[in-house]
Write an enzyme that holds these catalytic residues in place. Structure first.
Site, mmCIF file in Angstrom:
data_model
loop_
_atom_site.group_PDB
_atom_site.id
_atom_site.type_symbol
_atom_site.label_atom_id
_atom_site.label_comp_id
_atom_site.label_asym_id
_atom_site.label_seq_id
_atom_site.Cartn_x
_atom_site.Cartn_y
_atom_site.Cartn_z
ATOM 1 N N SER A 50 39.142 49.140 -4.149
ATOM 2 C CA SER A 50 38.290 48.891 -5.191
ATOM 3 C C SER A 50 37.239 47.826 -4.654
ATOM 4 C CB SER A 50 38.991 48.114 -6.433
ATOM 5 O OG SER A 50 38.187 47.482 -7.303
ATOM 6 N N TYR A 70 44.392 42.847 -11.131
ATOM 7 C CA TYR A 70 43.921 44.189 -10.364
ATOM 8 C C TYR A 70 43.336 43.567 -9.235
ATOM 9 C CZ TYR A 70 41.203 48.406 -10.049
ATOM 10 O OH TYR A 70 40.577 49.378 -9.722
#
Ligand code: NDP
Length: 255
Positions: free
Chosen positions: A146, A159
């Site tokens: 990400s 995350y």
């Protein structure tokens, strides 16, 4: 040896979370380049729908019910893939979840859920496919990171920790397994229209507008935007590429 550097026909690819979003975009891209596909995810209805769309492509696609945070489930899926196809050439560690809140609000259960799916799951899957890739004379592992693999977000601390971890995991695996002709790389998606992000425009409208203004390409990404990079990283074209992380973000991180 094929003259087509991007030919992956006859290869077998496991795509975790390949029943929707970016995973299905990648599975479709790999299938169009000739690979047989194993969709490994939990929601069997979503997997059936994904298989229907893949059935238009003349390769073999199957679905397996897998929870990547459960090492027994992962081991069974790998065993079943070997029984059905006799080989595993490509693993895409795409399964992932997010839990958006401020860092101080996370319980240990919430920490564990995100880390277990996003990071430990990728570790289990790579560990299980490794001996089979060695027997095939090599393989390709593609982890989905990400933008938070490189920078932070106030509402996605756990995350971000998992996505930073998945890049570091890939780097170490790429070094350890270079001798086995296994390349391990990461794709770092920018802002992509999927179930994972669909609520952001309602839950964080100001952030959503800021994001829209900041993407140089002038649009959010689509799952299909991942087909090209996935085929490159899964094919002989990337034979000397390992241990790297490539942003696919319409220029977001360059801005
Ligand atoms: P989706 O929610 O559409 O896809 C996530 C997939 O992961 C689902 O298909 C889900 O399938 C699967 N999954 C979740 N938990 C498990 C589990 N325990 N075992 C097996 N499969 C699981 O979101 P995206 O397509 O957006 O996300 C794909 C990847 O891309 C994720 O790793 C995400 O972090 C990453 N990413 C996405 C971005 C975006 O903007 N959309 C940006 C950056 C990274 P099922 O529920 O059937 O198990």
């Amino acid at each position: 040896m094929t003259n087509n550097l991007f030919d992956i026909s006859g290869k077998v690819a496991i795509v975790t979370g390949g029943n929707g979003g970016i995973g299905l975009g990648i599975a479709t891209g790999l299938a169009n380049a000739g690979a047989n596909i194993v969709i490994a995810a939990r929601d069997d209805d979503k997997t059936s729908t994904a298989l229907k769309s893949l059935s238009k492509i003349p390769v073999r696609s199957v679905g397996l019910h897998v929870d990547v945070q459960d090492e027994g489930s992962v081991a069974k899926a790998v065993e079943s893939t070997m029984k059905q196809f006799g080989r595993i050439d490509i693993l895409v560690n795409n399964a992932g979840i997010n839990n958006r809140k401020q860092p101080q609000e996370f319980s240990s259960t919430e920490w564990n859920e995100v880390m277990d799916i996003n990071l430990k799951g990728a570790f289990f899957c790579a560990r299980e496919v490794y001996p089979h890739m060695v027997k095939c004379g090599g393989g390709k592992i593609i982890n989905i990171g990400s933008m938070t693999s490189t920078f932070g977000l106030d509402f996605a601390a756990v995350y971000a920790a998992s996505k930073g971890g998945i890049v570091q995991l890939a780097k170490s695996q790429s070094i350890a397994w270079a001798k086995d002709n296994i390349q391990v790389n990461c794709i770092l998606p920018g802002w992509i229209k999927t179930e994972l992000t669909s609520r952001l425009q309602f839950t964080k409208p100001e952030r959503y507008s800021l994001i829209n203004e900041r993407i140089p390409a002038g649009r959010w990404g689509e799952p299909e935007d991942f087909a090209g990079i996935a085929v490159f990283l899964a094919s002989p074209a990337s034979g000397y590429v390992t241990g790297i992380a490539i942003p696919i973000d319409g220029g977001y991180t360059a801005f």
